[in-house]
Design an enzyme around this catalytic site. Structure first.
Site: not given
Ligand code: UD1
Length: 429
Positions: A22-23, A126, A131, A408
Site C-alpha cells: 500500500k505504502n 489515521c 501528523r 484500507r
C-alpha cells in the site's frame, strides 16, 4: 458496517501470497500526475485506500483503467492498472476527498511541479497523533515554491517552475522524501536531499520515476541527488511487496504457532522485524519463493523493541508485535518513537485480557497465560489488525467492529487467514 468474527485457537498452516505494498502503491499512483503519458502499475493491491486515491486522482484528470483477469491468474494476484493524466483539469484537491487519507496530500508535489500551482486541503487519515505537514512544505519552499495556508488549504505556487535546491530534513519523513523527490524531478537544476527516509517504498518510487526519465541517485540511502528534467514519460512498474502485510502475518503465526510461507516477499524488506520474531521464539528461513515463519511447541519469549525509521523496527508493526507480546512468558517493553499517541490498541487488547501499562512513549506488556474473546473496536489500520492477531490466540469468539480500517490496508485479510486454517469470517452489514 462489516464486522469480523474470529474463534481463536487454530494454528496457521499454509501459504499466504503477499500483496503489493500500500505504502508504495499510493506514491506511485500519485506520480502519474507528473506526466501526460501512461503509467502502468503491476501488482497494485485491491484496497480501499487505492480506490479512494483513484477518486482523488480522477478529480485532477487522471484516467484509470484496470486489466481484466487473465486465464490462469490466481484469484489473489494483484491487478495491473493504467493511469494517464493527459491534461490536469483541476489543481485543487478538496477537503472531502483529502481528509480521508493523509497520503493524498502528496498530490501537492506533482501538481505544483507540472502546473506551477496546487491547492490542497490539509490532510486527515489515521487518528494517530498530530501528523503535521510542515516538513513537506519546507521541502517545497526550498525548491522555490511560495506557500500560503488559506481556509484550511495549502496553496502552493511556483509560476516560473521549481528550482533545484538543498533540502535537509531535521527528522526522517517518508512523505517528505516522496514529495521532495517528485517535485525535484521536474525542477530546473539539481537537488540534494539530506536525512532522506530510507524506506524501501522511497526506493520503489525513485526506481519508477527513473523509468519515467527522472535522474535520481541514492534513493534507499539517506542522501538523494536529483537532476531535474524538463518532462517525464510513461513507464511500466511493478509495485514492491508489502513488508508490513508480510510482517503482520509473520507475527500472526508466531502468535498461533504453525508454519506459514509468505510468498513473494524478500527478508531484507523486513529483516529487523524477522530478527525480533526469531528472538521471540519463531523460526525464520527464506528461499526464492519467499519467507517461511514457523513456531512449534516452545512458548513466546518477551522481547523489548523500539520503533525507528527503516531499517529499524517499523512503527507500522508496533501494534501487531504488542499483540504477540501479550502472550509472552514475561515482561516486554515497547517504545514508540515515530508517532505520539499510537497506542490506541492498548485498551482494546485489554478487553481480551492483556495486561499493558503505559508510561509515556513506552508500553509495558506483562504476558498472560490466556486471552479470552470479546467484542472489540478497530481504531486505526494497524491497531485493528493487532486485534485480529490477539483474537487468533484468544479462547472463544472475538468480534472486531469497524473493519473498514482493515480494508484500507489489508487485501482479503480474512480469506488469506482462513485459507491457512484460521476460524475467521466477515459478517456484512
Ligand atoms: C508513512 C507511512 C505510514 C508510516 C510512516 C512512518 C505511507 C502512506 N504511510 O507515513 O504508514 O507509519 O510513514 O514510517 O507511506 N512529521 C512532521 N512534519 C512533517 C511530516 C512528518 O513532523 O511535515 C513527523 C510525523 O508526525 C512523524 C514523523 O515525522 O512523527 C514521521 O512521519 P512520516 O514518515 O512523514 O509519515 P508518513 O509519510 O505520513
Amino acid at each position: 458496517m462489516d464486522r469480523i468474527q474470529i474463534r481463536g485457537g487454530a494454528k496457521l498452516q499454509g501459504v499466504i501470497p503477499v500483496s503489493g505494498a500500500k505504502n508504495a502503491a499510493l506514491p506511485l499512483m500519485i506520480a502519474s500526475l507528473l506526466t501526460d503519458q501512461t503509467l502502468t502499475l503491476e501488482n497494485l493491491p485491491r484496497l480501499a485506500d487505492v480506490s479512494q486515491l483513484v477518486r482523488i486522482l480522477g478529480n485532477h484528470g487522471v484516467d484509470y483503467s484496470v486489466d481484466g483477469k487473465r486465464l490462469g491468474e490466481e484469484a489473489m494476484a494483484g491487478q495491473t492498472a493504467h493511469l494517464r493524466a493527459s491534461a490536469i483539469v483541476d489543481t485543487t484537491a478538496p477537503y472531502d476527498l483529502v481528509s480521508r487519507m493523509r497520503a493524498s496530500f502528496w498530490v501537492v508535489a506533482p501538481l505544483l511541479a507540472r502546473m506551477g500551482e496546487a491547492r490542497v486541503s490539509l490532510p486527515g487519515g489515521c487518528a494517530i497523533g498530530t501528523r503535521p505537514v510542515d516538513l513537506l512544505l519546507m521541502a517545497l519552499e526550498k525548491l522555490g515554491a511560495e506557500i500560503a495556508i488559506e481556509n484550511g488549504y495549502v496553496v502552493a505556487r511556483a509560476p516560473k517552475g521549481l528550482c533545484g535546491g538543498e533540502i535537509v530534513f531535521p527528522k526522517v519523513t517518508v512523505g517528505g522524501t516522496h514529495v521532495a523527490m517528485m517535485a525535484a524531478a521536474l525542477a530546473h537544476g539539481s537537488t540534494l536531499i539530506s536525512n532522506a527516509a530510507r524506506e524501501p517504498e522511497v526506493k520503489d518510487l525513485a526506481d519508477c520515476l527513473n523509468k519515467m526519465g527522472a535522474r535520481i541517485k541514492g534513493a534507499g540511502s539517506s542522501t538523494i541527488e536529483i537532476v531535474g528534467v524538463a518532462r517525464l514519460d510513461g513507464a511500466r512498474h511493478r509495485v514492491l511487496p508489502d513488508r508490513i502485510e508480510a510482517g503482520t502475518y509473520a507475527t500472526a503465526v508466531a502468535m498461533t504457532g504453525g508454519d506459514i510461507l509468505l510468498e513473494g516477499v524478500q527478508p531484507d524488506l523486513f529483516q529487523e522485524a524477522l530478527d525480533v520474531l526469531s528472538q521471540a521464539g519463531a523460526h525464520v528461513s527464506s528461499d526464492n519463493r519467499g519467507v517461511r515463519v514457523t513456531r512449534n511447541g516452545s512458548g513466546i519469549a518477551p522481547v523489548d523493541i523500539s520503533t525507528a525509521p527503516f531499517p529499524g523496527f517499523p512503527t507500522d508493526l508496533q501494534a501487531q508485535f504488542m499483540a504477540l507480546m501479550t502472550r509472552a512468558r514475561g515482561v516486554s517493553r515497547i517504545t514508540e518513537t515515530i508517532f505520539e499517541n499510537r497506542f490506541m490498541h492498548v485498551q482494546e487488547l485489554a478487553r481480551l485480557g492483556a495486561r499493558i501499562k503505559l508510561e509515556g512513549d513506552t508500553a509495558i506488556v506483562e504476558g498472560v497465560d490466556r486471552l479470552a474473546g470479546a467484542p472489540v473496536m478497530a481504531t486505526d489500520l494497524r491497531a485493528s489488525v493487532s486485534l485480529v492477531i490477539a483474537a487468533l490466540a484468544a479462547e472463544g469468539e472475538t468480534t472486531v467492529n469497524r473493519v473498514y480500517h482493515l480494508d484500507r490496508g489489508f487485501e482479503r485479510l480474512e480469506h488469506k487467514l482462513a485459507a491457512c486454517g484460521a476460524d475467521i469470517e466477515r459478517i456484512s452489514g
